[in-house]
Design a protein around this motif. Structure first.
Motif, PDB file in Angstrom:
ATOM      1  N   SER A  60      39.184  -6.266  59.158  1.00  0.00           N
ATOM      2  CA  SER A  60      38.686  -6.562  60.503  1.00  0.00           C
ATOM      3  C   SER A  60      39.803  -6.388  61.528  1.00  0.00           C
ATOM      4  O   SER A  60      40.972  -6.184  61.178  1.00  0.00           O
ATOM      5  CB  SER A  60      38.145  -7.984  60.564  1.00  0.00           C
ATOM      6  OG  SER A  60      39.187  -8.923  60.336  1.00  0.00           O
ATOM      7  N   ALA A  78      32.764  -2.470  52.138  1.00  0.00           N
ATOM      8  CA  ALA A  78      32.264  -3.840  52.066  1.00  0.00           C
ATOM      9  C   ALA A  78      30.975  -3.984  52.858  1.00  0.00           C
ATOM     10  O   ALA A  78      30.826  -3.414  53.943  1.00  0.00           O
ATOM     11  CB  ALA A  78      33.319  -4.806  52.585  1.00  0.00           C
ATOM     12  N   HIS A 138      40.792  -9.115  55.428  1.00  0.00           N
ATOM     13  CA  HIS A 138      40.026  -8.227  54.565  1.00  0.00           C
ATOM     14  C   HIS A 138      38.578  -8.686  54.467  1.00  0.00           C
ATOM     15  O   HIS A 138      38.296  -9.873  54.283  1.00  0.00           O
ATOM     16  CB  HIS A 138      40.639  -8.180  53.161  1.00  0.00           C
ATOM     17  CG  HIS A 138      41.822  -7.290  53.061  1.00  0.00           C
ATOM     18  ND1 HIS A 138      41.809  -6.111  52.352  1.00  0.00           N
ATOM     19  CD2 HIS A 138      43.061  -7.386  53.593  1.00  0.00           C
ATOM     20  CE1 HIS A 138      42.991  -5.524  52.442  1.00  0.00           C
ATOM     21  NE2 HIS A 138      43.769  -6.288  53.186  1.00  0.00           N
ATOM     22  N   ARG A 139      37.660  -7.733  54.601  1.00  0.00           N
ATOM     23  CA  ARG A 139      36.259  -8.004  54.311  1.00  0.00           C
ATOM     24  C   ARG A 139      36.125  -8.109  52.785  1.00  0.00           C
ATOM     25  O   ARG A 139      36.620  -7.236  52.058  1.00  0.00           O
ATOM     26  CB  ARG A 139      35.376  -6.873  54.840  1.00  0.00           C
ATOM     27  CG  ARG A 139      35.509  -6.608  56.336  1.00  0.00           C
ATOM     28  CD  ARG A 139      34.938  -7.730  57.174  1.00  0.00           C
ATOM     29  NE  ARG A 139      34.917  -7.374  58.600  1.00  0.00           N
ATOM     30  CZ  ARG A 139      34.585  -8.215  59.568  1.00  0.00           C
ATOM     31  NH1 ARG A 139      34.263  -9.474  59.273  1.00  0.00           N
ATOM     32  NH2 ARG A 139      34.578  -7.816  60.833  1.00  0.00           N
ATOM     33  N   THR A 140      35.436  -9.134  52.337  1.00  0.00           N
ATOM     34  CA  THR A 140      35.425  -9.399  50.894  1.00  0.00           C
ATOM     35  C   THR A 140      34.047  -9.350  50.252  1.00  0.00           C
ATOM     36  O   THR A 140      33.924  -9.571  49.046  1.00  0.00           O
ATOM     37  CB  THR A 140      36.048 -10.780  50.612  1.00  0.00           C
ATOM     38  OG1 THR A 140      35.314 -11.778  51.336  1.00  0.00           O
ATOM     39  CG2 THR A 140      37.506 -10.810  51.023  1.00  0.00           C
ATOM     40  N   LYS A 141      33.010  -9.051  51.018  1.00  0.00           N
ATOM     41  CA  LYS A 141      31.695  -8.959  50.393  1.00  0.00           C
ATOM     42  C   LYS A 141      31.619  -7.717  49.513  1.00  0.00           C
ATOM     43  O   LYS A 141      32.371  -6.755  49.679  1.00  0.00           O
ATOM     44  CB  LYS A 141      30.599  -8.926  51.452  1.00  0.00           C
ATOM     45  CG  LYS A 141      30.358 -10.280  52.122  1.00  0.00           C
ATOM     46  CD  LYS A 141      29.081 -10.272  52.932  1.00  0.00           C
ATOM     47  CE  LYS A 141      28.787 -11.661  53.490  1.00  0.00           C
ATOM     48  NZ  LYS A 141      27.522 -11.689  54.275  1.00  0.00           N
ATOM     49  N   THR A 200      37.286  -5.206  47.321  1.00  0.00           N
ATOM     50  CA  THR A 200      35.839  -5.294  47.203  1.00  0.00           C
ATOM     51  C   THR A 200      35.357  -4.539  45.976  1.00  0.00           C
ATOM     52  O   THR A 200      35.958  -3.575  45.531  1.00  0.00           O
ATOM     53  CB  THR A 200      35.174  -4.707  48.452  1.00  0.00           C
ATOM     54  OG1 THR A 200      35.670  -3.389  48.652  1.00  0.00           O
ATOM     55  CG2 THR A 200      35.486  -5.553  49.666  1.00  0.00           C
ATOM     56  N   ASP A 236      36.025  -2.239  62.693  1.00  0.00           N
ATOM     57  CA  ASP A 236      36.858  -2.524  61.528  1.00  0.00           C
ATOM     58  C   ASP A 236      37.671  -1.282  61.147  1.00  0.00           C
ATOM     59  O   ASP A 236      37.397  -0.163  61.606  1.00  0.00           O
ATOM     60  CB  ASP A 236      35.997  -2.932  60.334  1.00  0.00           C
ATOM     61  CG  ASP A 236      35.461  -4.349  60.451  1.00  0.00           C
ATOM     62  OD1 ASP A 236      35.840  -5.056  61.405  1.00  0.00           O
ATOM     63  OD2 ASP A 236      34.631  -4.730  59.591  1.00  0.00           O
ATOM     64  N   ASP A 246      29.921  -6.354  54.615  1.00  0.00           N
ATOM     65  CA  ASP A 246      30.082  -6.980  55.920  1.00  0.00           C
ATOM     66  C   ASP A 246      30.956  -6.160  56.864  1.00  0.00           C
ATOM     67  O   ASP A 246      31.413  -6.664  57.895  1.00  0.00           O
ATOM     68  CB  ASP A 246      30.643  -8.402  55.785  1.00  0.00           C
ATOM     69  CG  ASP A 246      31.879  -8.471  54.894  1.00  0.00           C
ATOM     70  OD1 ASP A 246      32.153  -7.493  54.174  1.00  0.00           O
ATOM     71  OD2 ASP A 246      32.555  -9.518  54.913  1.00  0.00           O
ATOM     72  N   ALA A 247      31.172  -4.872  56.540  1.00  0.00           N
ATOM     73  CA  ALA A 247      31.928  -3.996  57.439  1.00  0.00           C
ATOM     74  C   ALA A 247      31.201  -3.869  58.773  1.00  0.00           C
ATOM     75  O   ALA A 247      29.977  -3.805  58.831  1.00  0.00           O
ATOM     76  CB  ALA A 247      32.107  -2.625  56.800  1.00  0.00           C
ATOM     77  N   GLN A 248      31.966  -3.810  59.858  1.00  0.00           N
ATOM     78  CA  GLN A 248      31.400  -3.743  61.199  1.00  0.00           C
ATOM     79  C   GLN A 248      32.086  -2.654  62.007  1.00  0.00           C
ATOM     80  O   GLN A 248      33.189  -2.210  61.677  1.00  0.00           O
ATOM     81  CB  GLN A 248      31.582  -5.090  61.918  1.00  0.00           C
ATOM     82  CG  GLN A 248      30.926  -6.267  61.237  1.00  0.00           C
ATOM     83  CD  GLN A 248      31.227  -7.571  61.948  1.00  0.00           C
ATOM     84  OE1 GLN A 248      31.629  -7.580  63.121  1.00  0.00           O
ATOM     85  NE2 GLN A 248      31.018  -8.685  61.254  1.00  0.00           N
TER      86      GLN A 248
END
Length: 394
Positions: free
Chosen positions: A305, A338, A310-313, A385, A345, A340-342
């Motif tokens: 992000s 991931a 770190h995005r972890t989903k 991930t 990011d 939950d990446a947006q």
């Protein structure tokens, strides 16, 4: 006063501070020094560096500092880059097809070793000092690499015999060289080439002092470090079997395997469509991700992000496009990102030091040119991930 660039702890630290809206490479000199040491300790001969993989001044200067004194160059531009890094560096000009102007440039730069794979190319080298080495490059139909270099360069063994005779008769120091192909994971490829080199020398009646076994050593693609030492040992044993204990000095010229792990690339997500199944990055195949087009998707991908977390989903495979207006600017389908990446990011891809900045263009005004220096190439325990391959249907 000399400008010394800042040294960041890790890419995440830099991203959180600067929020760059362009792709960037993060370079760790420590990792490059470690890789250079691994080759110098493990390879049973002279270690050189293939400049084509990454000619960045920081790479060349750090390799010189790490003890690499010989460089494989393919053009006058690469010669100049090496000379800027080290006025005393030894250069091997192993691109076997040259214009007369390029031959003259090689002579002026003091190239010590040249390669040939065709009589017409040997005839261009008349003015090369007889104190130089000329290596006859040969090719075999050997598998084991991601793609074969023999389709472009390399004489057939019977042609190599005649070329080797001519090189020796003309007074140059005769040698042989080959290249098994890029990302070669099968040591038997080198073994077969070394055995053929012995047969060529015997048929020509020429004793060579050096044998250049090329590059092609595998780099880390899936998170599992390649077993370089296995290849080193196979090459050493093959040389003894083929030539005896008094075998020619072995030379290697790693490019990809030398520099890949010293860099991590960060590209920003600039857009998402179809519920996130389609992602647009600010870098693509016309930029630093060009090698992915040919070598396939990497096995290590992180999403970070804007604040460096770190995005972890669980990761799911996406269709990923680059930033240009060309619809061909598309990575092989299935890059895991991931859930939950947006937008906004950053996608971090380790192991992209080779053929990234070296092959990046400025098509549509996009491209990769920025390099930041870091201690670590990824934050410790970032929570990689997982890749859910069941969700992607092509």
């Amino acid at each position: 006063m000399q400008h010394i660039p800042p040294l960041w702890h890790a890419p995440e630290t830099h991203l959180a501070r600067h929020q760059p809206d362009h792709p960037i490479l993060y370079f760790s000199p420590r990792v490059l020094h470690q890789t250079a040491a691994r080759f110098q300790v493990g390879f049973p001969g002279l270690v050189t560096y293939a400049v084509k993989a990454n000619p960045h001044p920081a790479v060349l200067s750090n390799l010189v500092a790490a003890g690499i004194e010989t460089f494989d160059v393919a053009s006058p531009g690469e010669m100049a880059a090496v000379r800027a890094a080290s006025p005393t560096a030894v250069m091997h000009y192993n691109n076997p097809v040259r214009s007369q102007a390029e031959v003259q440039a090689g002579i002026e730069h003091g190239v010590a070793s040249w390669s040939v794979d065709e009589l017409s190319e040997l005839e261009k080298l008349t003015d090369v000092p007889r104190s130089c080495e000329i290596a006859v490059r040969f090719a075999l139909p050997v598998s084991g690499a991601a793609y074969d270099f023999g389709s472009k360069f390399g004489a057939a063994p019977e042609q190599a015999v005649e070329l080797l005779k001519r090189v020796a008769a003309a007074g140059w120091s005769p040698s042989l060289c080959f290249h098994p192909g890029t990302q070669c994971e099968d040591p038997n490829a080198w073994v077969e080439y070394v055995a053929e080199a012995s047969r060529i020398c015997e048929a020509a009646g020429v004793r060579i002092s050096r044998l250049n076994i090329g590059g092609g050593f595998a780099a880390n693609r899936d998170g599992i470090a390649p077993d370089l030492e296995r290849a080193f040992d196979a090459i050493a044993q093959a040389a003894i079997r083929a030539f005896g204990s008094n075998h020619p000095v072995l030379i290697c010229e790693p490019g990809r395997a030398m520099v890949s792990e010293a860099f991590t690339l960060a590209a920003r997500i600039k857009g998402m469509r179809k519920n996130g199944d389609v992602v647009f990055l600010n870098d693509g195949i016309y930029g630093g991700l060009v090698d992915i087009r040919d070598m396939g998707l990497p096995g290590r991908v992180y999403v970070v992000s804007g604040d460096g977390a770190h995005r972890t989903k669980t990761a799911t495979p996406r269709v990923v496009f680059g930033p240009t207006c060309d619809s061909l600017d598309r990575l092989p389908d299935g890059l895991p990102l991931a859930q939950d990446a947006q937008v906004g990011d950053y996608v971090l891809i380790p192991g992209l030091g080779a053929y990234s900045s070296a092959m990046s263009t400025q098509f549509n005004g996009y491209g990769l040119s920025d390099v930041a220096t870091v201690i670590e190439l990824i934050e410790a325990n970032p929570g990689k991930t997982a890749f859910d391959s069941q969700r992607f249907n092509g």
